[in-house]
Design an enzyme around this catalytic site. Structure first.
Site, short mmCIF file in Angstrom:
data_model
loop_
_atom_site.label_atom_id
_atom_site.label_comp_id
_atom_site.label_asym_id
_atom_site.label_seq_id
_atom_site.Cartn_x
_atom_site.Cartn_y
_atom_site.Cartn_z
N ASP A 144 0.83 -1.21 0.00
CA ASP A 144 0.00 0.00 0.00
C ASP A 144 0.86 1.25 0.00
O ASP A 144 0.57 2.23 -0.71
CB ASP A 144 -0.91 0.02 1.23
N SER A 145 1.92 1.25 0.80
CA SER A 145 2.78 2.42 0.89
C SER A 145 3.58 2.64 -0.40
O SER A 145 3.83 3.78 -0.80
CB SER A 145 3.73 2.30 2.08
#
Length: 438
Positions: A392-393
């Protein structure tokens, strides 16, 4: 030196004169210096050709201007002359960070994390130490148990919201990002909203009374992490809320959209509404396969979703499931990425970019008929605390540079940076200020 300055000064005025004449302006010189008289003004589009050339003037014919549409440009500050030269930004995005430039659509979850000294809580609810499941009826009391009887840490969660939060952190501009999703009317929703607002995300939650806000309980025992997810009100988001006038204004203000695959079973109508808007306005739609069981929806010919996707993220497992569904027979990840990038598109002004990750192995990118691999920077295993928000990051870091007009290399560099930072924290967390430079 003096003669050089004079020559450059005259040449600069010559360039200004040529552009002005082409725009319907006329410049004359009297004893007081250069003056302008404005007549019928016309827009001027800067091209790679020098402004006084016939090629540049042809590009500014009214018939040609209608074809071009709006193009964002960036000044080349280090050049002293040829101010008319242009560098078109990567993906056609503006370099100014405006409010709401990035809009995310997904399933918001409140991450509730507890660190336990033993397996008592796991045993009480029949959970495994290192596992991830959707909550069943017997798990309903778990979340209240965690809140009342353990020291808890709250974080906004859900894959798409994680990416948007990381992008917001890197942009360091309040309300540069907007996020849409569904929540209940309860204390979990209040915490989720406040935590999101604290980092600068403009959240627009559709509130569903009588339904609990989606939560993800994370029980950490030693190096193990047990995840229990209750989607709750996140499953109830509707396109009617998105199309409310005050909400659609935020859609119109955004230049880049990120929709995770997890939102498709909830409201594919909302995803299609954003997709059509992007194609019609030449904005950028970014999507993520997110899970192998969602690949059917991306490949569904009736939805025809892939024709609207400008940038597609996925991992090697998801790619292996998705590609055969769209008729791609190759099992080589680079060839698969290349063929996916060549699938038909609704907006032919934007060439599709496909990004397939494969853990520690190089990330594969296909764009403009070429494939490139980007090595993943190694990290000391002793620094790794939680890999859960790593993907996600990475997407969040990529998006933060994309909306600023960064090159593909800059986007990838920032994606790797963000993943490396977040992996050193529990949950999708990061320091107050980023330390990233292009």
């Amino acid at each position: 030196m003096r003669l050089t300055q004079i020559a450059f000064g005259y040449f600069k005025r010559y360039v200004e004169n040529e552009i002005s004449n082409a725009r319907g302006k006329y410049i004359y010189k009297n004893i007081w210096g250069w003056k302008r008289i404005d007549f019928d003004k016309r827009p001027w589009v800067y091209t790679e050709d020098r402004p006084w050339t016939d090629a540049a003037k042809r590009a500014n014919l009214p018939s040609e201007l209608k074809k071009r549409g709006k193009i964002w440009v960036e000044p080349i500050k280090e050049w002293k002359i040829f101010k008319g030269d242009r560098r078109e930004l990567h993906f056609g995005m503006p370099n100014k960070i405006t409010e709401g430039i990035l809009l995310g659509l997904g399933n918001p979850l409140l991450d509730i994390t507890v660190v336990c000294p033993d397996n008592a809580l796991l045993d009480k609810y029949g959970l495994l130490a290192n596992n991830a499941i959707l909550a069943e009826e017997k798990h309903r009391p778990l979340f209240e148990d965690m809140v009342h009887n353990y020291q808890t840490e709250y974080l906004p969660g859900g894959a798409t919201l994680n990416s948007v939060r990381v992008a917001q952190w890197l942009l360091q501009t309040p309300r540069a990002t907007t996020f849409f999703g569904g929540v209940g009317k309860d204390k979990f929703a209040e915490i989720l909203e406040n935590k999101s607002l604290d980092v600068g995300v403009n959240v627009r939650y559709q509130v569903h009374e009588g339904i609990q806000t989606g939560v993800c309980g994370a029980i950490i025992t030693g190096e193990d992490r047990s995840l229990v997810t209750e989607l709750g009100a996140a499953q109830c988001f509707s396109v009617d809320f998105l199309k409310q006038p005050e909400n659609w204004k935020l859609v119109e203000a955004a230049q880049c959209f990120y929709a995770g695959g997890f939102i498709l079973p909830v409201s594919k109508e909302s995803v299609l509404a954003l997709s059509h808007h992007c194609a019609e306005t030449n904005k950028t739609l970014v999507m993520n396969l997110h899970a192998t069981f969602l690949c059917d929806m991306f490949a569904d010919p009736e939805l025809n979703l892939m024709s609207y996707v400008d940038i597609l993220f996925g991992n090697s497992d998801e790619a292996a499931v998705f590609c055969p569904l769209v008729g791609i027979k190759s099992t080589d990840l680079k060839e698969m990425a290349l063929e996916v990038s060549a699938l038909p598109k609704a907006n032919k002004k934007r060439e599709r970019i496909v990004i397939f990750t494969q853990g520690r192995k190089p990330t594969v990118i296909a764009h403009l008929g070429k494939v490139k691999e980007y090595s993943v920077e190694a990290i000391d295993p002793d620094l790794i605390k939680d890999t859960n928000g790593c993907g996600d990051s990475f997407v969040g870091g990529f998006l933060s540079q994309l909306v600023q007009g960064g090159s593909l290399e800059d986007c990838m560099k920032c994606g790797f940076y963000a993943a490396k930072v977040v992996i050193q924290h529990y949950g999708c967390q990061y320091p107050d200020k980023p330390n990233f430079t292009v």
